[in-house]
Design an enzyme around this catalytic site. Sequence first.
Site, PDB file in Angstrom:
ATOM      1  CE  LYS A   1      35.010   6.843  65.547  1.00 33.72           C
ATOM      2  NZ  LYS A   1      34.472   6.988  64.191  1.00 33.72           N
TER       3      LYS A   1
ATOM      4  CG  ASN B   1      28.929   8.004  59.410  1.00 33.64           C
ATOM      5  OD1 ASN B   1      28.918   8.670  60.442  1.00 33.64           O
ATOM      6  ND2 ASN B   1      28.165   6.926  59.257  1.00 33.64           N
TER       7      ASN B   1
ATOM      8  CB  ILE C   1      25.368   9.126  62.708  1.00 35.38           C
ATOM      9  CG1 ILE C   1      25.036   9.224  64.206  1.00 35.38           C
ATOM     10  CG2 ILE C   1      26.064  10.391  62.211  1.00 35.38           C
ATOM     11  CD1 ILE C   1      26.264   9.264  65.126  1.00 35.38           C
TER      12      ILE C   1
ATOM     13  CB  SER D   1      33.893   9.379  68.955  1.00 34.89           C
ATOM     14  OG  SER D   1      33.515   9.104  70.286  1.00 34.89           O
TER      15      SER D   1
ATOM     16  CE1 TYR E   1      34.190   4.152  67.788  1.00 31.70           C
ATOM     17  CE2 TYR E   1      34.244   5.513  69.762  1.00 31.70           C
ATOM     18  CZ  TYR E   1      33.696   5.220  68.522  1.00 31.70           C
ATOM     19  OH  TYR E   1      32.680   6.006  68.022  1.00 31.70           O
TER      20      TYR E   1
ATOM     21  CG  ASP F   1      35.351  -3.318  54.702  1.00 28.60           C
ATOM     22  OD1 ASP F   1      35.394  -2.129  55.087  1.00 28.60           O
ATOM     23  OD2 ASP F   1      36.065  -4.207  55.179  1.00 28.60           O
TER      24      ASP F   1
ATOM     25  N   GLY G   1      28.878   4.000  55.595  1.00 32.47           N
ATOM     26  CA  GLY G   1      28.218   3.527  56.821  1.00 32.47           C
ATOM     27  C   GLY G   1      26.869   4.187  56.994  1.00 32.47           C
TER      28      GLY G   1
HETATM   29  N1  LIG Z   1      25.993   6.496  67.945  1.00 29.25           N
HETATM   30  C1  LIG Z   1      26.840   7.118  68.755  1.00 29.25           C
HETATM   31  O1  LIG Z   1      26.538   7.334  69.943  1.00 29.25           O
HETATM   32  C2  LIG Z   1      28.171   7.617  68.243  1.00 29.25           C
HETATM   33  C3  LIG Z   1      28.903   8.481  69.068  1.00 29.25           C
HETATM   34  C4  LIG Z   1      30.133   8.958  68.619  1.00 29.25           C
HETATM   35  C5  LIG Z   1      30.603   8.599  67.364  1.00 29.25           C
HETATM   36  N2  LIG Z   1      29.863   7.755  66.589  1.00 29.25           N
HETATM   37  C6  LIG Z   1      30.423   7.419  65.273  1.00 29.25           C
HETATM   38  O2  LIG Z   1      29.479   7.775  64.280  1.00 29.25           O
HETATM   39  C7  LIG Z   1      29.592   6.890  63.164  1.00 29.25           C
HETATM   40  C8  LIG Z   1      28.249   6.274  62.897  1.00 29.25           C
HETATM   41  O3  LIG Z   1      27.803   5.682  64.094  1.00 29.25           O
HETATM   42  P1  LIG Z   1      26.381   4.985  64.261  1.00 29.25           P
HETATM   43  O4  LIG Z   1      26.194   4.794  65.730  1.00 29.25           O
HETATM   44  O5  LIG Z   1      25.378   5.681  63.446  1.00 29.25           O
HETATM   45  O6  LIG Z   1      26.776   3.586  63.570  1.00 29.25           O
HETATM   46  P2  LIG Z   1      26.074   2.175  63.556  1.00 29.25           P
HETATM   47  O7  LIG Z   1      26.818   1.231  64.414  1.00 29.25           O
HETATM   48  O8  LIG Z   1      24.622   2.368  63.778  1.00 29.25           O
HETATM   49  O9  LIG Z   1      26.445   1.734  62.070  1.00 29.25           O
HETATM   50  C9  LIG Z   1      26.068   2.453  60.952  1.00 29.25           C
HETATM   51  C10 LIG Z   1      26.261   1.572  59.761  1.00 29.25           C
HETATM   52  O10 LIG Z   1      27.666   1.385  59.442  1.00 29.25           O
HETATM   53  C11 LIG Z   1      27.752   0.153  58.755  1.00 29.25           C
HETATM   54  N3  LIG Z   1      29.144  -0.301  58.710  1.00 29.25           N
HETATM   55  C12 LIG Z   1      29.887  -0.905  59.682  1.00 29.25           C
HETATM   56  N4  LIG Z   1      31.099  -1.203  59.228  1.00 29.25           N
HETATM   57  C13 LIG Z   1      31.153  -0.784  57.921  1.00 29.25           C
HETATM   58  C14 LIG Z   1      32.130  -0.833  56.914  1.00 29.25           C
HETATM   59  N5  LIG Z   1      33.325  -1.378  57.130  1.00 29.25           N
HETATM   60  N6  LIG Z   1      31.831  -0.322  55.697  1.00 29.25           N
HETATM   61  C15 LIG Z   1      30.624   0.227  55.451  1.00 29.25           C
HETATM   62  N7  LIG Z   1      29.652   0.287  56.380  1.00 29.25           N
HETATM   63  C16 LIG Z   1      29.894  -0.211  57.601  1.00 29.25           C
HETATM   64  C17 LIG Z   1      26.845  -0.761  59.535  1.00 29.25           C
HETATM   65  O11 LIG Z   1      26.405  -1.860  58.725  1.00 29.25           O
HETATM   66  C18 LIG Z   1      25.693   0.161  59.932  1.00 29.25           C
HETATM   67  O12 LIG Z   1      24.590   0.051  59.072  1.00 29.25           O
HETATM   68  C19 LIG Z   1      30.674   5.872  63.545  1.00 29.25           C
HETATM   69  O13 LIG Z   1      31.902   6.285  62.988  1.00 29.25           O
HETATM   70  C20 LIG Z   1      30.721   5.948  65.052  1.00 29.25           C
HETATM   71  O14 LIG Z   1      31.983   5.576  65.566  1.00 29.25           O
HETATM   72  C21 LIG Z   1      28.662   7.258  66.985  1.00 29.25           C
END
Ligand SMILES: NC(=O)c1ccc[n+]([C@@H]2O[C@H](COP(=O)([O-])OP(=O)(O)OC[C@H]3O[C@@H](n4cnc5c(N)ncnc54)[C@H](O)[C@@H]3O)[C@@H](O)[C@H]2O)c1
Length: 253
Positions: free
Chosen positions: A159, A89, A16, A142, A155, A62, A11
Amino acid sequence: MKPQKVAIVTGAGQGIGLEIARKLLITGSHVILNDLEKGLTEEAVASLSQLGKGAVLGCSGDSSSGEVISEIIDLAMHHFGSVDQVVANAGITLFGNFLDYSREDFFEVTRINQAGSFFLTQAAARIMKGQPNGGSILLTSSVTAHQSHENLAAYAMSKAAVEMLAKNLVIELAPLGIRINTIAPGATLTERTTSDPNYVSTWSRLTPLGRPANTTDIAEAAAFLLSDAARHITGQSLIVDGGWTSISPSPYG
Ligand SMILES: NC(=O)c1ccc[n+]([C@@H]2O[C@H](COP(=O)([O-])OP(=O)(O)OC[C@H]3O[C@@H](n4cnc5c(N)ncnc54)[C@H](O)[C@@H]3O)[C@@H](O)[C@H]2O)c1
């Protein structure tokens, strides 16, 4: 000279994951970068390719699919010969109130967030157990695994599950020299979250340290947990949230 570490980040086409990949490259690892979107994977690889002391290779698909997990591991082994740092991630957030939440959304969140983390960890650990220096695994959790947040029951459950997975696996993985931890970001500025024009102002008000996290805040903590500096830390969750989970609503407004 120490051999270069080999990292996998799922991801990681943006947000992140991309920043964690960047940080690991800068600190000297080779990186296999995965994203569901082929275009994002290619763009991310191109943007990072001149950065570090290590090489970066992309593998789109995926990250919860068994075939894609095998492809990622095979790519690391074929090009670099080890798997030392793994970041599960990839995760999705599907909001919805509990009483109306659909089975489709529930199973999609569970498949990617929970099963994806479980089976990537399993595949990586099967390689790491035969390595003299084991390895280090990080699952992205998270703050919602620690504190309730509306419309995120499925969700949050997924987590909390990955946090318990990390704790549980200490039993099997510590004797193999493999550490496993989770990082629990709070509100973090990414392409996705900042599509809400009120995101910065809302989270600046709600966060004790006065602002949401940026991706560097999360990536630096992640890199620490993956590094040898964290050599005696396993089964833990590191919350990076500017203090949000430490407080409760005040009676004084
Ligand atoms: N951004 C936040 O505020 C936040 C807060 C807490 C936790 N998180 C967690 O951090 C991680 C990254 O979050 P983010 O906000 O950077 O994500 P995001 O939604 O910006 O996605 C990051 C990337 O993941 C890819 N992705 C989605 N499903 C996928 C799959 N099945 N296989 C491979 N790639 C896939 C998407 O194409 C995207 O480019 C996630 O696990 C999210 O739950 C994010």
